[in-house]
Scaffold this motif. Structure first.
Motif, PDB file in Angstrom:
ATOM      1  N   TYR A  24      30.638  48.322  43.491  1.00  0.00           N
ATOM      2  CA  TYR A  24      29.928  48.429  42.282  1.00  0.00           C
ATOM      3  C   TYR A  24      29.757  49.715  41.530  1.00  0.00           C
ATOM      4  N   PRO A  25      29.588  49.224  40.045  1.00  0.00           N
ATOM      5  CA  PRO A  25      28.828  47.722  39.409  1.00  0.00           C
ATOM      6  C   PRO A  25      30.423  46.488  39.421  1.00  0.00           C
ATOM      7  N   ALA A  26      29.692  45.547  39.496  1.00  0.00           N
ATOM      8  CA  ALA A  26      30.777  44.264  39.572  1.00  0.00           C
ATOM      9  C   ALA A  26      29.204  43.250  38.449  1.00  0.00           C
ATOM     10  N   ARG A  27      30.294  42.078  38.236  1.00  0.00           N
ATOM     11  CA  ARG A  27      29.760  40.862  37.853  1.00  0.00           C
ATOM     12  C   ARG A  27      29.409  39.977  38.396  1.00  0.00           C
ATOM     13  N   LEU A  28      28.576  39.484  38.218  1.00  0.00           N
ATOM     14  CA  LEU A  28      28.518  38.056  39.024  1.00  0.00           C
ATOM     15  C   LEU A  28      28.868  37.027  38.044  1.00  0.00           C
ATOM     16  N   ARG A  29      29.970  36.421  38.841  1.00  0.00           N
ATOM     17  CA  ARG A  29      30.673  35.037  36.978  1.00  0.00           C
ATOM     18  C   ARG A  29      30.739  34.019  38.013  1.00  0.00           C
ATOM     19  N   VAL A  30      29.317  32.953  37.145  1.00  0.00           N
ATOM     20  CA  VAL A  30      29.752  31.682  37.710  1.00  0.00           C
ATOM     21  C   VAL A  30      30.414  31.061  37.641  1.00  0.00           C
ATOM     22  N   SER A  31      32.239  30.763  36.670  1.00  0.00           N
ATOM     23  CA  SER A  31      32.833  30.968  36.069  1.00  0.00           C
ATOM     24  C   SER A  31      33.806  30.512  37.781  1.00  0.00           C
ATOM     25  N   PHE A  32      33.232  31.647  39.056  1.00  0.00           N
ATOM     26  CA  PHE A  32      34.238  31.727  40.262  1.00  0.00           C
ATOM     27  C   PHE A  32      33.289  30.910  41.300  1.00  0.00           C
ATOM     28  N   PHE A  33      32.230  30.588  41.148  1.00  0.00           N
ATOM     29  CA  PHE A  33      31.806  29.366  41.697  1.00  0.00           C
ATOM     30  C   PHE A  33      32.319  28.139  42.298  1.00  0.00           C
ATOM     31  N   PRO A  34      33.244  27.620  41.677  1.00  0.00           N
ATOM     32  CA  PRO A  34      34.097  26.701  42.123  1.00  0.00           C
ATOM     33  C   PRO A  34      34.938  27.321  43.528  1.00  0.00           C
ATOM     34  N   ARG A 176      35.103  27.158  30.566  1.00  0.00           N
ATOM     35  CA  ARG A 176      36.969  26.951  30.408  1.00  0.00           C
ATOM     36  C   ARG A 176      37.506  27.087  32.165  1.00  0.00           C
ATOM     37  N   LEU A 177      37.285  28.604  32.346  1.00  0.00           N
ATOM     38  CA  LEU A 177      38.327  29.049  34.058  1.00  0.00           C
ATOM     39  C   LEU A 177      37.054  27.987  34.490  1.00  0.00           C
ATOM     40  N   SER A 178      35.995  28.000  34.751  1.00  0.00           N
ATOM     41  CA  SER A 178      35.335  27.617  36.246  1.00  0.00           C
ATOM     42  C   SER A 178      36.551  25.924  35.928  1.00  0.00           C
ATOM     43  N   LEU A 179      35.979  25.124  34.856  1.00  0.00           N
ATOM     44  CA  LEU A 179      37.352  23.903  35.191  1.00  0.00           C
ATOM     45  C   LEU A 179      38.752  24.062  35.456  1.00  0.00           C
ATOM     46  N   ILE A 180      39.506  25.193  34.546  1.00  0.00           N
ATOM     47  CA  ILE A 180      40.968  25.666  35.228  1.00  0.00           C
ATOM     48  C   ILE A 180      41.333  25.625  36.957  1.00  0.00           C
ATOM     49  N   ILE A 181      40.239  26.152  37.446  1.00  0.00           N
ATOM     50  CA  ILE A 181      40.181  26.584  39.020  1.00  0.00           C
ATOM     51  C   ILE A 181      39.702  25.371  39.584  1.00  0.00           C
ATOM     52  N   THR A 182      39.072  24.270  39.055  1.00  0.00           N
ATOM     53  CA  THR A 182      38.644  22.934  39.599  1.00  0.00           C
ATOM     54  C   THR A 182      39.710  21.863  39.602  1.00  0.00           C
ATOM     55  N   ILE A 183      40.465  22.187  37.991  1.00  0.00           N
ATOM     56  CA  ILE A 183      41.566  21.407  38.411  1.00  0.00           C
ATOM     57  C   ILE A 183      42.417  21.242  39.077  1.00  0.00           C
ATOM     58  N   ILE A 184      43.110  22.980  39.168  1.00  0.00           N
ATOM     59  CA  ILE A 184      44.204  23.354  39.621  1.00  0.00           C
ATOM     60  C   ILE A 184      43.973  22.876  41.390  1.00  0.00           C
ATOM     61  N   PHE A 185      42.809  23.011  41.660  1.00  0.00           N
ATOM     62  CA  PHE A 185      42.749  22.823  43.147  1.00  0.00           C
ATOM     63  C   PHE A 185      42.866  21.023  43.462  1.00  0.00           C
ATOM     64  N   LEU A 186      41.442  20.353  42.695  1.00  0.00           N
ATOM     65  CA  LEU A 186      41.767  18.945  42.713  1.00  0.00           C
ATOM     66  C   LEU A 186      43.537  18.499  42.744  1.00  0.00           C
ATOM     67  N   VAL A 187      44.369  18.710  42.141  1.00  0.00           N
ATOM     68  CA  VAL A 187      45.684  18.482  41.730  1.00  0.00           C
ATOM     69  C   VAL A 187      46.535  19.157  43.348  1.00  0.00           C
ATOM     70  N   ILE A 188      46.011  20.003  43.940  1.00  0.00           N
ATOM     71  CA  ILE A 188      47.080  20.514  44.950  1.00  0.00           C
ATOM     72  C   ILE A 188      45.822  19.552  46.728  1.00  0.00           C
ATOM     73  N   PHE A 189      45.408  19.000  46.146  1.00  0.00           N
ATOM     74  CA  PHE A 189      44.235  18.757  47.242  1.00  0.00           C
ATOM     75  C   PHE A 189      45.139  17.278  47.159  1.00  0.00           C
ATOM     76  N   VAL A 190      44.919  16.338  46.362  1.00  0.00           N
ATOM     77  CA  VAL A 190      45.573  15.586  45.899  1.00  0.00           C
ATOM     78  C   VAL A 190      46.556  15.454  46.454  1.00  0.00           C
ATOM     79  N   LEU A 191      48.349  15.878  45.692  1.00  0.00           N
ATOM     80  CA  LEU A 191      49.215  16.392  46.403  1.00  0.00           C
ATOM     81  C   LEU A 191      49.267  16.673  48.394  1.00  0.00           C
ATOM     82  N   THR A 192      48.789  16.660  48.323  1.00  0.00           N
ATOM     83  CA  THR A 192      48.793  18.032  50.023  1.00  0.00           C
ATOM     84  C   THR A 192      48.344  16.751  50.724  1.00  0.00           C
ATOM     85  N   PHE A 193      47.303  16.156  50.719  1.00  0.00           N
ATOM     86  CA  PHE A 193      46.595  15.041  51.442  1.00  0.00           C
ATOM     87  C   PHE A 193      46.978  13.014  50.718  1.00  0.00           C
TER      88      PHE A 193
END
Length: 251
Positions: A24-34, A176-193
């Motif tokens: 601390y100190p550290a930020r609570l970033r909503v963009s990191f929720f995903p 935007r960061l939250s959206l990018i993280i989610t899209i990257i994860f979805l792409v990896i998820f779809v390709l992996t499974f």
């Protein structure tokens, strides 16, 4: 990079019980929720894969549910219970807020939480029976992504300090960061499974229903409580997870 990781650890300790080192100190970033959702999903998925081989299906489903509740610390369940007590008490706006802030648990919360946990248990059981445990990876990510959308757009109730703090520090860059993280994860998820066609349709339906839930909860919250509170955020996560599980099992 160190600050990025430290902020992520701080956000993860806010949303989970994971004992991560935070300077601390550290930020609570909503963009990191995903991103926290990805971590939750990985832990739950790997443990579920192991449990299904050592226990009968019903016991494995209960253990998965217990593990998930422990990992999240029941944070969103607490908000869901307060939401039920306040919104179903049929009181005026100020009284609704007061009931939600009351530490005592009412009948609506008790019944609602029992039904919610029973539903989750049955849905987890079906994930094992249908061989769809990978949904445990995506469930917490999508639920926390739609949470970032609610934080970004919803009117906040004057009495909600936590909701106001999250909304005040939220920017277009965070979204935007939250959206990018989610899209990257979805792409990896779809390709992996190897998710195609019907499975992609499931993702689209699950996300659409969750976005509709954001809209409906926001409208109801403005009417009943003057805006969004932290309890509404918890309610959104719990109900979104149910919608995602239901949609996945329908495909």
């Amino acid at each position: 990079m160190i600050k990025f990781i430290n902020d992520f650890f701080n956000t993860a300790t806010f949303l989970t019980r994971l004992p991560l080192p935070v300077i601390y100190p550290a930020r609570l970033r909503v963009s990191f929720f995903p991103l926290v959702g990805i971590l939750l999903g990985l832990i739950t998925y790997l443990l579920a894969l192991t449990l299904q081989f050592f226990f009968p299906i019903k016991i494995a489903a209960v253990l998965i549910l217990i593990i998930y509740i422990f990992l999240t610390g029941g944070l969103h369940l607490d908000g869901f219970g307060d939401f039920l007590d306040g919104f179903f008490a049929n009181r005026a706006q100020k009284e609704t807020i007061a009931i939600m802030h009351d530490s005592n648990t009412g009948i609506f919360a008790v019944v609602g939480l029992i039904l919610l946990l029973l539903l989750k248990f049955l849905l987890f059981e079906q994930l094992i029976l249908q061989g769809k445990l990978e949904i445990l990876l995506i469930m917490p990510v999508l639920a926390r992504f739609v949470l970032t959308l609610m934080v970004a757009r919803a009117k906040v109730a004057a009495e909600s300090i936590m909701a106001a703090a999250l909304h005040k520090n939220f920017t277009a860059k965070e979204l935007r960061l939250s959206l990018i993280i989610t899209i990257i994860f979805l792409v990896i998820f779809v390709l992996t499974f190897s998710y195609f066609l019907i499975e992609l349709f499931f993702l689209a339906v699950a996300l659409s229903l969750s976005l509709l839930l954001v809209y409906l909860l926001e409208k109801w919250a403005v009417k009943k409580a003057g805006g969004i509170t932290g309890d509404i955020y918890g309610t959104l996560v719990e109900l979104s997870e149910l919608l995602i599980l239901f949609t996945a099992l329908m495909t």
